[in-house]
Design an enzyme around this catalytic site. Structure first.
Site, short mmCIF file in Angstrom:
data_model
loop_
_atom_site.label_atom_id
_atom_site.label_comp_id
_atom_site.label_asym_id
_atom_site.label_seq_id
_atom_site.Cartn_x
_atom_site.Cartn_y
_atom_site.Cartn_z
N SER A 1 -0.03 -3.41 3.69
CA SER A 1 0.55 -2.55 4.25
C SER A 1 -0.08 -1.59 4.79
O SER A 1 -1.25 -1.87 4.14
CB SER A 1 1.55 -1.50 3.13
OG SER A 1 0.55 -1.10 2.04
N ASP A 2 0.44 -0.73 5.65
CA ASP A 2 -0.24 0.15 6.00
C ASP A 2 -0.09 1.54 5.60
O ASP A 2 0.34 0.47 4.27
CB ASP A 2 0.44 1.22 7.55
CG ASP A 2 -1.03 0.95 7.99
OD1 ASP A 2 -2.29 1.79 7.57
OD2 ASP A 2 -0.87 1.49 9.43
N TYR A 3 -0.85 2.44 5.36
CA TYR A 3 -0.67 3.39 4.13
C TYR A 3 0.22 3.78 3.96
O TYR A 3 1.31 4.82 4.28
CB TYR A 3 -1.60 4.64 5.33
CG TYR A 3 -2.22 5.56 3.80
CD1 TYR A 3 -3.48 5.58 3.77
CD2 TYR A 3 -1.27 6.79 4.00
CE1 TYR A 3 -3.85 6.71 2.58
CE2 TYR A 3 -1.51 7.76 2.84
CZ TYR A 3 -2.95 7.87 2.33
OH TYR A 3 -3.54 8.73 2.01
N ALA A 4 0.88 3.73 2.88
CA ALA A 4 1.84 4.04 1.48
C ALA A 4 3.71 3.25 3.14
O ALA A 4 4.44 3.88 2.72
CB ALA A 4 2.21 5.72 2.46
N ALA A 5 3.12 2.86 3.34
CA ALA A 5 4.11 2.02 3.90
C ALA A 5 5.20 1.27 3.97
O ALA A 5 6.57 1.38 3.62
CB ALA A 5 3.88 1.18 5.70
#
Ligand code: BGC
Length: 741
Positions: free
Chosen positions: A260-264
């Site tokens: 996932s992207d950051y904290a997505a």
């Protein structure tokens, strides 16, 4: 490790240990100090999960990665090595121009070499994966992340996507680093160019224009894919089964890791797509997102989801298997440091050879946008005084926002570069003004008063700077103005609504214009900027991007003629913000200004600005003059899919300067069941032409180039008439036609 043994390892892990492999945390979680009250508390996960974590992000350097790896391997029942992943986007220590500049080289082979060098630096520094290349198609210059992309064209982006992946992964599994492409998918089309915003588009447009570069990277062997922050047609990508599972995994056979992207994953809740972190984790798992980057979701929610019977443990096993497979493929079980060491690091980074290549890349990335009266190149032997003015005159920050691990002290400034060409009596220099003086914008970015003070000088210092610049400008024969955007104005979360130079720079430039001296603008920026108002008053313009570690040398090589500019824009420079998104490969409309017979008001146009950008895709000048004549086709008919047509054009360098010309092939499908663009890039060649040399250049046109996604969203080919354009940029109107039978 043999696959059988790896399976045994997976089977021996308990649920917590497996979940640990699917968690990625950042460096501060592994600090030598107690982290329980800091990052761990903030993220809200247990110490056990931190200890079981499988990968670490953005820690660079052999010493630190060794320390963290050592601690990880100690006293574990299953000592599974950590994998280190970082944003090594366009160089680690030896930094190249931003990718938008790399796109302007139109030289994927050179960039493959550059990325090979980057992989070597990263490898020595203990990293095994880079979150790059970013290959989002980018057509809206308001979006700050156009900096990370190679531009507006699917074909050009695809060629760079392949070469970048190959460069990083060239010597895998032994050396090199694995490539994680991003941001899948269509992040470049966020509405209004606003960061983290939504993308909405037809499946046809997505497949035809936005997916090809990712597909090219997957076919080139990219080991990982990062899911993007945006919603795609209403469904956040990180929980979007259609794009991740049906297209990426099933249609494209991608069996690598999705991160996932950051904290997505936790942002699925903020999107209003999941009710809570538990549901968000389930949705991401169902979409086959293997690693949760920096959110509490997988760490806290996967276990209850399994024990309560809501998630099949098999899905976790599949994800862990993909993670273990990559670790194994990279040889981490045999050598958890993978040959990295402080010694190797010293030998590998910023070597003279690497700097030399960076200088070449940076030189090739520069685009000469204007050169009135052939003022450039300047002859250092002329008896002329040059005033180098502007906030980038002696600025080390030439790396751009995403060179997070680059060392600004190592940057060659423009002044450093000029000094290698000009004696001190001919070179006058002054900063003139700050890069940016807009305090409210800087506050909005979240900078403290103290940080703002470092960027914005006091009014009295600013006045002194202005005066000194005007003083030297009056003495000089030629002014070089080194200006542009501030680093923090582009890159992630760098969306802007105004794309002109900052007001303070414009004010100084206006005073300089009053002196009626030739002014050459060296524009440093992370995006195409609006130069419309100042362009008529400038004698020459060099678009230098954020040019990297060797930027000052490269700019000087261009200005003083050691190098002949060969860069061509990979993204159009808008005439005004109101045009955005603006790109050359638009659709024909029912009322085109070029062909419609309607009265002038009722056409597809703006009333107050032109439709065309100031500088189009593919555009760029050199110090030579090359003619393109006599475009001809080997046949006027293509008979079936196995046939091909050869397009040939005669080139002549009508100057005394050797050059490299980028010849561009565009096609237009004149009638189709889905409307096609007025022109689409289908090929290009970089050709060296000695002074006055003549050459002809040919392109094969094959039926593959004529395919498109039809009304059923499947690739198709339809008989009919095609136009073939060959020329120096996307404005070219030299064409011939053939018919596909
Ligand atoms: C960015 C990614 C980046 C990640 C890790 C995110 O905010 O969108 O491009 O790779 O952070 O630093």
């Amino acid at each position: 490790m043999e696959e059988r043994k790896l399976r045994e390892l997976l089977n021996s892990l308990n649920l917590d240990e497996k979940i640990g492999q699917l968690i990625q945390l950042s460096g501060e979680f592994f600090s030598a100090k107690d982290v329980s009250l800091g990052p761990q508390k903030k993220l809200g996960i247990t110490k056990e999960m931190v200890d079981l974590c499988g990968s670490v992000m953005n820690v660079v350097g052999a010493k630190e990665t060794h320390r963290i790896q050592d601690a990880n391997l100690k006293n574990k029942k299953h000592p599974i090595p950590l994998i280190f992943m970082s944003d090594i986007i366009y160089g680690l220590k030896t930094v190249y121009p931003i990718p938008l500049g790399l796109g302007a080289t139109w030289d994927p082979d050179l960039i493959q070499k550059a990325y090979r060098n980057t992989a070597e630096e990263a490898y020595a520094s203990g990293n095994q994966v880079t979150f790059a290349p970013m290959i989002d198609l980018a057509r809206d210059a308001r979006w700050g992340r156009v900096l990370e992309s190679t531009g507006e064209d699917p074909y050009l982006n695809s060629r760079f996507a392949e070469s970048m992946v190959k460069g990083f992964q060239e010597d895998l599994p032994k050396y090199g680093i694995a490539s994680c492409i991003k941001h899948f998918a269509a992040y470049g089309a966020v509405e209004s160019g606003r960061e983290y915003n939504a993308t909405d588009m037809s499946e046809n447009r997505l497949r035809q224009y936005y997916l090809p570069s990712y597909k090219a990277a997957v076919d080139a062997g990219a080991k990982m894919v990062m899911s993007s922050f945006n919603t795609l047609n209403g469904v956040p990508v990180t929980g979007n089964k259609w794009i991740l599972k049906d297209i990426l995994r099933k249609e494209w056979n991608f069996d690598g890791i999705i991160i996932s992207d950051y904290a997505a994953i936790s942002e699925l809740v903020a999107h209003g797509f999941a009710q809570n972190n538990k549901q968000a984790s389930k949705l991401a798992m169902d979409a086959t997102v293997d690693i949760d980057m920096k959110s509490p979701c997988y760490a806290n929610e996967l276990k209850p989801l399994v024990t309560e019977g809501e998630l099949d443990e098999k899905k976790i096993d599949d994800a862990v298997w993909r993670v273990l497979k990559l670790k194994n493929e990279l040889g981490l079980f045999e050598d958890p440091y993978r040959g990295s060491s402080e010694e190797l690091e010293k030998k590998s980074v910023l070597t003279p050879e690497k700097r030399q290549l960076a200088r070449k890349v940076s030189t090739e990335a520069m685009v000469l946008l204007k050169n009135k009266n052939n003022i450039l190149p300047l002859n250092p032997k002329d008896d002329k005084e040059i005033a180098l003015i502007g906030p980038y005159e002696n600025e080390h920050e030439l790396l751009g926002l995403w060179a997070v691990h680059g060392d600004r002290k190592e940057t060659v400034t423009i002044k450093d570069g000029f000094k290698t060409y000009l004696s001190s009596d001919k070179l006058l220099t002054a900063k003139g003004t700050d890069i940016l003086r807009d305090k409210s914008m800087l506050k909005g970015i979240g900078l403290s008063e103290e940080q703002i003070e470092k960027i914005v000088s006091s009014d009295s210092v600013e006045k002194e700077n202005n005066n000194k610049a005007l003083e030297i400008a009056k003495k000089a024969d030629i002014i070089v103005f080194a200006g542009g955007e501030h680093t923090i104005e582009s890159g992630e979360a760098g969306s802007r609504g105004n794309l002109t130079l900052p007001d303070n720079q414009l004010q100084l430039l206006n005073k300089l214009f009053e002196l009626n001296k030739p002014i050459i603008l060296v524009n440093i920026s992370g995006r195409p900027m609006i130069l419309t108002d100042i362009e008529p008053k400038l004698t020459a313009i060099i678009q230098a991007w954020f040019p990297g570690t060797e930027g000052g040398n490269a700019i000087s090589d261009i200005i003083f003629g050691k190098a002949n500019p060969s860069g061509r824009l990979s993204m159009s420079f808008p005439y005004a913000v109101g045009q955005l998104p603006v790109y050359y490969s638009q659709f024909s409309t029912g009322r085109s200004v070029k062909t419609s017979t309607h009265s002038s008001r009722f056409m597809s146009k703006y009333l107050d600005i032109p439709n065309d950008p100031l500088y189009s895709f593919g555009y760029g000048l050199s110090y030579s003059k090359v003619s393109y004549d006599n475009l001809r086709l080997s046949s006027k008919e293509m008979n079936g899919e196995s046939d091909k047509i050869v397009a040939t054009i005669d080139l002549q360098n009508k100057s005394n300067v050797d050059t490299t010309e980028t010849i561009q092939l565009y096609l237009q499908d004149k009638f189709a069941s889905i409307v096609q663009p007025v022109k689409e890039l289908k090929g290009f060649k970089r050709v060296n032409l000695k002074a006055n040399e003549q050459k002809n250049v040919s392109f094969d046109i094959t039926s593959d180039m004529l395919k498109f996604y039809g009304p059923d969203n499947k690739l198709t080919i339809e008989p009919g008439e095609f136009n073939v354009f060959v020329g120096p940029n996307s404005d070219t109107d030299q064409y011939d036609s053939f018919e596909l039978k």
